[in-house]
Scaffold this motif. Structure first.
Motif, PDB file in Angstrom:
ATOM      1  N   UNK A   1       0.990  -1.373   0.115  1.00  9.70           N
ATOM      2  CA  UNK A   1       0.141  -0.051  -0.054  1.00  9.70           C
ATOM      3  C   UNK A   1       0.732   1.473  -0.027  1.00  9.70           C
ATOM      4  N   UNK A   2       0.374   2.304  -0.631  1.00  5.08           N
ATOM      5  CA  UNK A   2       0.865   3.460  -0.556  1.00  5.08           C
ATOM      6  C   UNK A   2       0.445   4.307   0.528  1.00  5.08           C
ATOM      7  N   UNK A   3       1.178   4.704   1.596  1.00  8.29           N
ATOM      8  CA  UNK A   3       0.466   5.131   2.933  1.00  8.29           C
ATOM      9  C   UNK A   3       1.109   6.397   3.172  1.00  8.29           C
ATOM     10  N   UNK A   4       0.247   7.449   3.603  1.00 10.97           N
ATOM     11  CA  UNK A   4       0.571   8.737   3.925  1.00 10.97           C
ATOM     12  C   UNK A   4      -0.128   8.841   5.537  1.00 10.97           C
ATOM     13  N   UNK A   5       0.877   9.293   6.587  1.00 11.91           N
ATOM     14  CA  UNK A   5       0.402   9.632   7.688  1.00 11.91           C
ATOM     15  C   UNK A   5       0.246  11.296   7.857  1.00 11.91           C
ATOM     16  N   UNK A   6      -1.139  11.526   8.117  1.00 11.18           N
ATOM     17  CA  UNK A   6      -1.584  12.957   8.145  1.00 11.18           C
ATOM     18  C   UNK A   6      -1.290  13.418   9.579  1.00 11.18           C
ATOM     19  N   UNK A   7      -0.811  12.625  10.638  1.00  9.65           N
ATOM     20  CA  UNK A   7      -0.755  13.146  11.792  1.00  9.65           C
ATOM     21  C   UNK A   7      -2.014  12.994  12.620  1.00  9.65           C
ATOM     22  N   UNK A   8      -1.954  13.636  13.745  1.00  9.22           N
ATOM     23  CA  UNK A   8      -3.190  13.535  14.781  1.00  9.22           C
ATOM     24  C   UNK A   8      -3.950  14.902  14.594  1.00  9.22           C
ATOM     25  N   UNK A   9      -5.355  14.867  14.855  1.00  2.42           N
ATOM     26  CA  UNK A   9      -6.243  15.813  14.680  1.00  2.42           C
ATOM     27  C   UNK A   9      -6.074  16.590  16.212  1.00  2.42           C
ATOM     28  N   UNK A  10      -5.695  17.867  16.279  1.00  4.90           N
ATOM     29  CA  UNK A  10      -5.608  18.469  17.621  1.00  4.90           C
ATOM     30  C   UNK A  10      -6.884  18.386  18.447  1.00  4.90           C
ATOM     31  N   UNK A  11      -6.849  18.245  19.774  1.00  7.34           N
ATOM     32  CA  UNK A  11      -8.326  18.022  20.514  1.00  7.34           C
ATOM     33  C   UNK A  11      -7.891  18.923  21.868  1.00  7.34           C
ATOM     34  N   UNK A  12      -9.006  19.858  21.733  1.00  9.71           N
ATOM     35  CA  UNK A  12      -8.982  20.845  22.807  1.00  9.71           C
ATOM     36  C   UNK A  12      -9.574  20.230  23.960  1.00  9.71           C
ATOM     37  N   UNK A  13      -8.878  20.581  25.222  1.00 15.25           N
ATOM     38  CA  UNK A  13      -9.285  20.025  26.274  1.00 15.25           C
ATOM     39  C   UNK A  13      -9.651  21.231  27.369  1.00 15.25           C
ATOM     40  N   UNK A  14     -10.809  21.930  26.835  1.00 22.10           N
ATOM     41  CA  UNK A  14     -11.335  22.967  27.494  1.00 22.10           C
ATOM     42  C   UNK A  14     -12.071  22.448  28.847  1.00 22.10           C
ATOM     43  N   UNK A  15     -11.874  23.239  29.680  1.00 19.40           N
ATOM     44  CA  UNK A  15     -12.457  23.076  31.096  1.00 19.40           C
ATOM     45  C   UNK A  15     -14.054  22.455  30.913  1.00 19.40           C
ATOM     46  N   UNK A  16     -14.369  21.552  31.448  1.00 27.39           N
ATOM     47  CA  UNK A  16     -15.666  21.012  31.406  1.00 27.39           C
ATOM     48  C   UNK A  16     -16.778  22.109  32.150  1.00 27.39           C
ATOM     49  N   UNK A  17     -17.694  22.473  31.359  1.00 26.97           N
ATOM     50  CA  UNK A  17     -18.668  23.326  32.056  1.00 26.97           C
ATOM     51  C   UNK A  17     -19.727  22.533  32.723  1.00 26.97           C
ATOM     52  N   UNK A  18     -20.080  22.917  33.943  1.00 30.63           N
ATOM     53  CA  UNK A  18     -21.177  22.394  34.624  1.00 30.63           C
ATOM     54  C   UNK A  18     -22.629  22.366  33.909  1.00 30.63           C
ATOM     55  N   UNK A  19     -22.747  23.307  32.986  1.00 27.05           N
ATOM     56  CA  UNK A  19     -24.159  23.393  32.596  1.00 27.05           C
ATOM     57  C   UNK A  19     -24.057  22.481  31.260  1.00 27.05           C
ATOM     58  N   UNK A  20     -22.937  21.722  30.894  1.00 28.39           N
ATOM     59  CA  UNK A  20     -23.178  20.879  29.693  1.00 28.39           C
ATOM     60  C   UNK A  20     -24.087  19.682  29.820  1.00 28.39           C
ATOM     61  N   UNK A  21     -24.843  19.463  28.891  1.00 34.52           N
ATOM     62  CA  UNK A  21     -25.770  18.640  29.287  1.00 34.52           C
ATOM     63  C   UNK A  21     -24.843  16.994  29.141  1.00 34.52           C
ATOM     64  N   UNK A  22     -24.063  16.835  28.131  1.00 33.82           N
ATOM     65  CA  UNK A  22     -23.246  15.706  28.063  1.00 33.82           C
ATOM     66  C   UNK A  22     -21.792  16.040  28.400  1.00 33.82           C
TER      67      UNK A  22
END
Length: 180
Positions: free
Chosen positions: A38-59
């Motif tokens: 296979x021809x393979x390219x590694x696009x790296x990682x999607x950056x994930x924001x680790x914002x502080x959890x808000x107490x009013x979030x439903x999920x």
């Protein structure tokens, strides 16, 4: 093959699964696929924001999970538009939301084989934990939190008649009712 890392661990309560993409790469994924021709390219990682959890979030961690999946959906979409195969490495199961959102727009009758001990068919109303990790199949079928369901501006991503669940051994009551 375009490899996309999605180091997401915010869809559930346990830390550590965000190391999945690096662990799989460390186990020589790219080299082994290349050795198979296979021809393979590694696009790296999607950056994930680790914002502080808000107490009013439903999920739990809704905004961070949604933002990460929006980026993933766009990346998967681009890879498919380039006529390449997206291989997404994760992370917790919430990454299926972005993976399917980016894929489904290219296929009218996308079929999904959901191979898991869990159904991942929960919604806010049926989830015992509030973890989005237990909801990606439901979201992709068009049920659940509106912002997750409408990721990429359309819903549903897949139709129930095009889903096969294999290996389910632990279903919550709400998931059982939905399956029936």
């Amino acid at each position: 093959i375009s490899v996309i890392g999605m180091p997401m661990d915010l869809g559930q309560a346990r830390r550590g699964v965000d190391m999945g993409p690096s662990a799989i790469r460390y186990a020589h994924l790219i080299e082994r696929l290349s050795e198979m021709g296979y021809t393979v390219e590694d696009l790296g990682d999607i950056p994930i924001s680790r914002e502080k959890i808000k107490n009013d979030e439903e999920l739990k961690n809704l905004n961070s999970v949604l933002a990460g999946n929006e980026k993933l959906a766009q990346k998967v979409n681009t890879v498919i538009e380039e006529k390449k195969f997206p291989l997404v490495l994760g992370g917790d199961h919430s990454i299926a939301i972005g993976t399917l959102a980016g894929t489904a727009k290219h296929y009218d009758k996308l079929g999904v084989i959901w191979y898991d001990a869990h159904g991942d068919l929960n919604t806010l109303e049926t989830s015992p934990s509030g973890n989005i990790h237990g909801m990606p199949l439901a979201v992709s079928l068009g049920i659940g939190h509106e912002s997750l369901v409408n990721l990429e501006g359309y819903a549903p991503k897949i139709k129930p008649e095009n889903v096969v669940i294999i290996g389910a051994r632990s279903l919550d009551e709400g998931e059982r009712q939905y399956i029936k």
